[in-house]
Enzyme design. Sequence first.
Site, PDB file in Angstrom:
ATOM      1  N   TYR A 163      -2.480   0.045  10.086  1.00  0.00           N
ATOM      2  CA  TYR A 163      -2.638  -0.561   8.759  1.00  0.00           C
ATOM      3  C   TYR A 163      -1.340  -0.438   7.967  1.00  0.00           C
ATOM      4  O   TYR A 163      -0.846  -1.410   7.391  1.00  0.00           O
ATOM      5  CB  TYR A 163      -3.790   0.109   8.015  1.00  0.00           C
ATOM      6  CG  TYR A 163      -3.870  -0.274   6.562  1.00  0.00           C
ATOM      7  CD1 TYR A 163      -4.283  -1.548   6.187  1.00  0.00           C
ATOM      8  CD2 TYR A 163      -3.517   0.624   5.564  1.00  0.00           C
ATOM      9  CE1 TYR A 163      -4.342  -1.917   4.844  1.00  0.00           C
ATOM     10  CE2 TYR A 163      -3.577   0.265   4.228  1.00  0.00           C
ATOM     11  CZ  TYR A 163      -3.989  -0.996   3.874  1.00  0.00           C
ATOM     12  OH  TYR A 163      -4.033  -1.356   2.548  1.00  0.00           O
ATOM     13  N   SER A 169       0.827  -1.202   0.000  1.00  0.00           N
ATOM     14  CA  SER A 169       0.000   0.000   0.000  1.00  0.00           C
ATOM     15  C   SER A 169       0.860   1.250   0.000  1.00  0.00           C
ATOM     16  O   SER A 169       1.971   1.262   0.561  1.00  0.00           O
ATOM     17  CB  SER A 169      -0.901   0.006   1.236  1.00  0.00           C
ATOM     18  OG  SER A 169      -1.525   1.262   1.414  1.00  0.00           O
TER      19      SER A 169
END
Length: 316
Positions: A147, A122
């Site tokens: 995250y 990501s």
Amino acid sequence: MGVLVTGVAGFIGAAVGRALLDRGESVVGIDNLNAYYPVSLKRDRLARLTGNFAFVEGDFAEMATLDALPAFDRIVHVGAQAGVRHSLDHPQDYVRSNLSGHLNILELARARGVAHLVYASSSSVYGGNAKLPFAVGDTVDHPVSLYAATKRADELMSDAYAHLFGIPQTGLRFFTVYGPWGRPDMAPWLFTEAVLRGHPIRLFNGGKMKRDFTYIDDIVAGVLAALERPPEGTRPHFIYNLGNDRAEELTRFVEVIEAATGKRAIVEHAPLPPGDVIATHADIDRTRDNLEWWPKTTLDEGLPAFVEWFRGYTGL
């Protein structure tokens, strides 16, 4: 033998699965159909995966489930617990799926002797880096959300397994993926629904934010390009950015939605939430050079396509 796609009922997983089937691959898909957002949308995506497709409803954080999967020789691991803000209140979900789950996929790749493991990272790993655009060689040691920390940990685990066991792996840092069949917790869906219903939208930081919005078809093309080019050498692990190579102002994003819907947005301003960053922008030079990939869809093309799909899917 075929491709295992994790998170196959998810936004990116279903799109990748459909593309693999369309080019004649056999696909084994796994997804636990969790309730992070409506399962009905996930089942509707699955209904489009017809052909040489085997679906297993199960959790890749459970090794016994993975051991029982049918044969395959490559893996596209895009399953994960997504969402920066959700990680603030539900950290264990990310440890289970993104850490334990990723480790299980590495062990599965090792046991099955797969030819190539492509996995989702990501743009969140870049944290609050001030240097733009973000390049793969930039420092990524200061995540601003759990995250992001789990995604960086995935990259490090993959690098270790490439070194120890010679498993060819490619990590893809996705930048704000959007398009038809997208997630209800992301801005394209939230803003479009609010505008069509005449509800207010929240713009964080006075709208002074930029995102590298990347259309789903371009992301799928990047995943397939990576899958076809397994890294070589004594440590066969490479990381690429998959982004649109443009940082779009959030206010312009809203303007495109307004034009596509024919309605004005009602705007409320809110402070920047914890874990969010001001701007993202992908440096894709390495991706262009090594994978012969570059994005083809502008925001002015992709966002109206999403709005058209959204209106048809929801009836709004």
